[in-house]
Design a protein around this motif. Structure first.
Motif, short mmCIF file in Angstrom:
data_model
loop_
_atom_site.label_atom_id
_atom_site.label_comp_id
_atom_site.label_asym_id
_atom_site.label_seq_id
_atom_site.Cartn_x
_atom_site.Cartn_y
_atom_site.Cartn_z
N GLY A 145 0.82 -1.20 0.00
CA GLY A 145 0.00 0.00 0.00
C GLY A 145 0.85 1.25 0.00
N SER A 146 1.99 1.17 0.68
CA SER A 146 2.87 2.33 0.76
C SER A 146 3.49 2.63 -0.61
CB SER A 146 3.96 2.10 1.80
OG SER A 146 4.65 0.90 1.54
N LEU A 147 3.98 1.58 -1.32
CA LEU A 147 4.57 1.79 -2.64
C LEU A 147 3.51 2.22 -3.66
CD1 LEU A 147 7.15 -1.13 -2.84
CD2 LEU A 147 7.66 1.31 -2.91
N ASN A 148 2.31 1.67 -3.52
CA ASN A 148 1.24 2.09 -4.44
C ASN A 148 0.89 3.55 -4.21
OD1 ASN A 148 -0.41 1.20 -6.61
ND2 ASN A 148 -2.18 1.31 -5.25
N PHE A 149 0.87 3.95 -2.93
CA PHE A 149 0.62 5.35 -2.60
C PHE A 149 1.71 6.23 -3.19
CE2 PHE A 149 1.40 9.06 0.03
CZ PHE A 149 0.13 9.61 0.21
N VAL A 150 2.97 5.79 -3.03
CA VAL A 150 4.10 6.58 -3.54
C VAL A 150 4.01 6.77 -5.05
CG1 VAL A 150 6.60 6.53 -3.93
CG2 VAL A 150 5.69 6.03 -1.64
N PHE A 151 3.83 5.67 -5.80
CA PHE A 151 3.85 5.79 -7.26
C PHE A 151 2.55 6.35 -7.83
CE2 PHE A 151 7.38 2.79 -6.68
CZ PHE A 151 8.35 3.49 -7.39
N GLN A 193 9.16 9.02 -16.48
CA GLN A 193 9.02 9.46 -17.87
C GLN A 193 8.92 8.28 -18.83
OE1 GLN A 193 8.33 12.42 -18.85
NE2 GLN A 193 8.69 13.46 -16.88
N LYS A 194 9.68 7.22 -18.56
CA LYS A 194 9.62 6.04 -19.41
C LYS A 194 8.23 5.40 -19.37
CE LYS A 194 14.49 4.62 -19.42
NZ LYS A 194 15.46 3.58 -19.01
N ALA A 195 7.65 5.35 -18.16
CA ALA A 195 6.32 4.77 -18.02
C ALA A 195 5.29 5.61 -18.77
CB ALA A 195 5.94 4.66 -16.53
N VAL A 196 5.39 6.95 -18.63
CA VAL A 196 4.46 7.85 -19.32
C VAL A 196 4.59 7.69 -20.83
CG1 VAL A 196 3.88 10.27 -19.77
CG2 VAL A 196 4.34 9.51 -17.42
N GLY A 197 5.84 7.56 -21.27
CA GLY A 197 6.08 7.39 -22.71
C GLY A 197 5.46 6.13 -23.26
N ASN A 198 5.32 5.12 -22.44
CA ASN A 198 4.71 3.85 -22.87
C ASN A 198 3.22 3.77 -22.49
OD1 ASN A 198 7.11 2.79 -23.95
ND2 ASN A 198 7.77 2.11 -21.90
N GLN A 213 6.07 -1.51 -15.45
CA GLN A 213 5.19 -0.59 -16.19
C GLN A 213 3.90 -1.35 -16.53
OE1 GLN A 213 7.05 1.27 -19.57
NE2 GLN A 213 8.97 1.67 -18.45
N ILE A 214 2.78 -0.83 -16.01
CA ILE A 214 1.49 -1.49 -16.21
C ILE A 214 0.69 -0.76 -17.27
CG2 ILE A 214 -0.65 -2.24 -15.08
CD1 ILE A 214 1.88 -3.66 -14.09
N PRO A 215 0.36 -1.43 -18.39
CA PRO A 215 -0.35 -0.77 -19.47
C PRO A 215 -1.84 -0.60 -19.17
CG PRO A 215 -0.02 -3.08 -19.99
CD PRO A 215 0.70 -2.83 -18.70
N LYS A 216 -2.50 0.26 -19.93
CA LYS A 216 -3.94 0.45 -19.81
C LYS A 216 -4.65 -0.88 -20.07
CE LYS A 216 -4.46 5.33 -20.98
NZ LYS A 216 -5.04 6.31 -21.97
N GLY A 217 -5.75 -1.08 -19.34
CA GLY A 217 -6.53 -2.31 -19.50
C GLY A 217 -6.13 -3.40 -18.54
N HIS A 218 -4.97 -3.28 -17.93
CA HIS A 218 -4.54 -4.28 -16.94
C HIS A 218 -5.28 -4.05 -15.64
CE1 HIS A 218 -1.94 -6.65 -14.32
NE2 HIS A 218 -1.40 -7.19 -15.41
N ASP A 219 -5.52 -5.14 -14.90
CA ASP A 219 -6.23 -5.03 -13.61
C ASP A 219 -5.52 -4.12 -12.62
OD1 ASP A 219 -8.47 -6.83 -14.00
OD2 ASP A 219 -6.99 -8.46 -14.04
N PHE A 220 -4.20 -3.94 -12.79
CA PHE A 220 -3.45 -3.12 -11.84
C PHE A 220 -3.46 -1.63 -12.22
CE2 PHE A 220 -0.34 -6.89 -10.88
CZ PHE A 220 -1.40 -7.57 -10.28
N TYR A 221 -3.83 -1.31 -13.46
CA TYR A 221 -3.63 0.05 -14.00
C TYR A 221 -4.36 1.11 -13.17
CZ TYR A 221 -3.23 3.91 -17.30
OH TYR A 221 -2.96 5.14 -17.89
#
Length: 814
Positions: A637-643, A733-738, A759-767
């Protein structure tokens, strides 16, 4: 006519005797026989003085002085000064005679049974005289009668017994002719045919009252004591015990035989055949109705009427192959005990005749062991019978009730309740009448056993949970607050009554056997004794409460190492501390096995996903026969909050600092950011799936620079984050670029586990995972393509505390 008996506590001092006078004066019966005991504690003083005199220890005189002071002080407080002289003179004369008797025992260096009876009788003789004179001075229509002139005894089979034919005639003749409304008599004492003083045994004042009541066909026998009747259990050991309004003679006899001290067992015998009711009442609460004892009228009432116990018990076991099929072994065994004047309180024998086991007083065990070994010396020397086995430090606990007869499941319910609380049963006995089920247990388990059984049979199935909480910081404090707020709901709806008995932080600790007030626990803790983990465990173990639960809200390695000690003592463990379950697999396995062996749940739902039911769901999948094929999860939860909060308009340092301040990270945030915390979580899930894995087997693809990983304190760690801000921005920036988002992902598949930033793409359950939420995807044989998904808040003190709370409730519902 009515007989009223007042025990030693009721006449312990002048203040109490005044209460007795008020009770007696308010009696509406036309004639009242008042039987009184010695002043509280005097009988013990007389016995001590006699024992010391018999061994020629002249300190017996100090006890004589104490006896004298007690009686003289009572006279001075009760009797007006103008009337004291005659009474003081009489009492001093009796005390002089007592001193002469003790001096005689001192000079010859022994004391005979006859002399002992004469010495001990002075307690009741003096109290009844003083109380009679006080009643007269208060204007009551009273006469004092020496009990030795009415209660007669004779010797039968070498033992003193009441001569009922003579006693009944004397009581009837005297009481029918005396004109006074009140007759004061001493309890406990009687006389032999030759006029020598005799006694009726300890508790004999009750017996005196019953003898007189039966002789004159009294309408009621009242036993006045310091409790309001007979209780469902000993109220000193079971706080929830209740007075029993009505009970049968037989039930009362069973309870009194097995330790209910408000009534002396033989008391009931004389009145039982006459159908005379007995009422147990409280001298200090005379308006309380107490308990009425009559013939059985409980046909449709409760099955179990009371729970009682006898302490100071030892087991004596005789066994051997040479006993099988040999007539007379039991006869010889019990005959030896009889000849040694040893009373047997419990008997159990194997149907194979291979062993006989009896319960006796621990005071008699040495003599019994020697006598039995001597009686079977031949069989023992030839190896046919083993030397007698002695077990000490035991007690008998018993369920009592007329309606227990033929009621199915009571024994099972009793033994199941004891078993759940790890109370080991050494022997069992149940009479053919089925009015009593007895079990021999360790004496240290008596309080726990009594409370557990009382809860099961008398408290409307409200289960008491006794909590011992270590760690009351952010999570622990929230947990205590939740317990406080939900206490009424739990009791009303779930029939659970959680009590916090002990609390500790790193500085101080407190205990309260009746439960710590959660309204101001923090101020109480601040004034507690110095914290000591070893002493904390020792106190929990010594209290030996039923349904004890140790709650660990720390992140301490040292605390996690104590779990085994708690479980071995049948103390359940609930923890949010991940260290134990992610330690060496052998340690993890041992804790699970200890929990099963000692029937003490070990629950750690909050180890993964805080308050989310991740582990519990996984357990149910495995238990139902499903098999895990793959796990994918965002578990921090902490890393998810951070990112979720880190972008090109913030700094990585600021976001991590915010997460720490808001309680999303561990006190040391490097534990979260290094991936160690997530590694522990996926390791626990892999193990709970049935896989043997060590933390070293998990691949950690860390995103932190090596310099950050090498820091040894928080200040250096945060400085390193500032220093490497550009590398964190590059990741973003790399994640945004993808067209992706950064998520820290844990994965387990084919026996291998890994953690790392992805890097989690759109449509993934984690996105779209927001805030500090966690998500777990379970791919199993039953869910091969569309996984079972558990998603929700996975960090924060409030939800973690609620997860701990949920584990407590799970234990309560076991």
């Amino acid at each position: 006519m009515k007989v009223l008996k007042f025990g030693g506590t009721s006449v312990a001092n002048a203040q109490n005797i005044i209460l007795v006078k008020n009770i007696v004066a308010n009696s509406v019966s036309d004639k009242n026989i008042v039987v009184v005991s010695a002043l509280g504690g005097i009988t013990d003083l007389l016995l001590k003085a006699a024992d010391l005199a018999a061994i020629q220890n002249d300190t017996y005189k100090s006890f004589v002085k104490e006896i004298e002071d007690r009686h003289l002080q009572t006279i001075k407080e009760l009797i007006p000064i103008a009337s004291q002289s005659r009474i003081l003179s009489k009492v001093k004369s009796e005390l002089n005679t007592l001193e002469t008797l003790l001096e005689g025992a001192f000079l010859i260096g022994e004391i005979t049974p006859k002399l002992s009876d004469k010495i001990v009788s002075y307690g009741e003789l003096l109290s009844s005289y003083i109380i009679g004179e006080f009643f007269l001075g208060e204007g009551l229509d009273v006469v004092h009668k020496d009990s030795r002139e009415l209660i007669k005894t004779k010797v039968i089979n070498g033992k003193t017994a009441v001569d009922f034919a003579s006693t009944n005639a004397l009581c009837q003749d005297f009481i029918s002719k005396v004109p006074q409304k009140f007759i004061i008599m001493a309890g406990f004492i009687a006389s032999a045919e030759n006029g020598d003083s005799t006694t009726l045994g300890r508790g004999g004042s009750d017996y005196t009252a019953a003898i007189v009541a039966a002789a004159i066909n009294a309408e009621l026998l009242e036993i006045w004591t310091d409790v309001s009747g007979m209780y469902t259990a000993n109220p000193k050991l079971v706080k929830q015990a209740k007075a029993i309004p009505h009970i049968s003679y037989e039930e009362a006899m069973e309870l009194s035989h097995f330790g209910a001290k408000v009534l002396y067992p033989p008391t009931i015998q004389p009145v039982l055949s006459k159908g005379i009711s007995i009422q147990i009442k409280n001298t200090f609460d005379p308006d309380n109705p107490g308990t009425i004892i009559t013939k059985n009228k409980n046909e449709k009432g409760k099955t179990v009427r009371g729970i009682t116990h006898v302490e100071n018990i030892a087991l004596l076991s005789l066994e051997g192959a040479g006993m099988v099929g040999i007539p007379g072994i039991s006869k010889r065994f019990f005959e030896v005990l009889f000849q040694s004047n040893i009373s047997v309180v419990l008997i159990t024998q194997a149907s194979s005749e291979h062993s006989i086991c009896v319960g006796i007083s621990a005071d008699d065990v040495g003599e019994a062991e020697q006598a039995v070994n001597a009686a079977f010396e031949y069989e023992m020397s030839s190896g046919k019978i083993n030397p007698v086995v002695v077990e000490k430090d035991l007690a008998i606990i018993a369920l009592v009730g007329d309606n227990m007869k033929s009621h199915q499941g009571l024994s099972g319910k009793m033994f199941s309740t004891l078993g759940k609380n790890n109370v080991n049963i050494r022997a069992i006995a149940q009479g053919a009448s089925e009015r009593n089920i007895s079990a021999v247990i360790n004496k240290d388990d008596v309080k726990k056993a009594l409370n557990a059984l009382h809860e099961e049979f008398f408290e409307e199935n409200i289960k008491q949970l006794n909590l011992f909480v270590m760690g009351v910081g952010n999570v622990g404090g929230k947990f205590l607050n939740q317990i406080y707020k939900q206490k009424k709901y739990l009791k009303d709806n779930l029939k659970l009554n959680p009590r916090v008995i002990g609390i500790s932080n790193s500085r101080t600790m407190i205990f309260d056997e009746d439960g710590i007030s959660l309204k101001n626990w923090d101020s109480l803790l601040a004034t507690g004794e110095k914290a000591d983990k070893s002493k904390f465990f020792e106190t929990v173990n010594k209290l030996n409460y039923r349904n004890s639960i140790f709650v660990d809200n720390t992140a301490s390695d040292e605390v996690s190492n104590t779990y085994g000690s708690y479980l071995r003592n049948s103390i359940s463990v609930v923890t949010c501390n991940k260290i134990a379950c992610s330690s060496n697999y052998s340690n993890y396995l041992e804790l699970k096995e200890l929990a099963r062996e000692y029937n003490a749940p070990f629950l750690f739902e909050t180890n993964v996903g805080a308050g989310l039911p991740i582990i519990d769901t996984l357990k149910h999948l495995i238990a139902s026969g499903d098999k895990v094929q793959k796990i994918q999860a965002v578990l921090s939860g902490s890393l998810n909050f951070v990112f979720n909060n880190f972008n090109d308009k913030t700094t990585f340092y600021d976001v991590v600092k915010q997460a720490q301040e808001e309680g999303y990270t561990e006190p040391d945030p490097k534990i979260d950011l290094s991936g160690i915390d997530v590694m522990r979580k996926i390791l626990i899930l892999a193990r709970e799936s049935g896989n043997q894995l060590e933390i070293e087997d998990i691949q950690n693809n860390s995103f932190l620079p090596q310099e950050s990983l090498d820091t040894t304190n928080n200040d250096d760690f945060f400085d390193s984050l500032k220093k490497h801000e550009s590398s964190f921005q590059t990741l973003y920036q790399k994640a945004v670029g993808n067209d992706s988002k950064l998520k820290y992902v844990a994965q387990f598949e084919d026996g291998k586990a890994s953690v790392g930033l992805q890097q989690i793409p759109k449509g993934h359950d984690f996105y779209n995972l927001e805030g500090s939420d966690n998500i777990v995807l379970f791919y199993t044989e039953r869910y091969p393509n569309q996984p079972m998904i558990i998603k929700g808040a996975g960090a924060g003190a409030e939800v973690t505390a609620s997860g701990i709370f949920a584990d407590i409730i799970r234990i309560g519902n076991f």
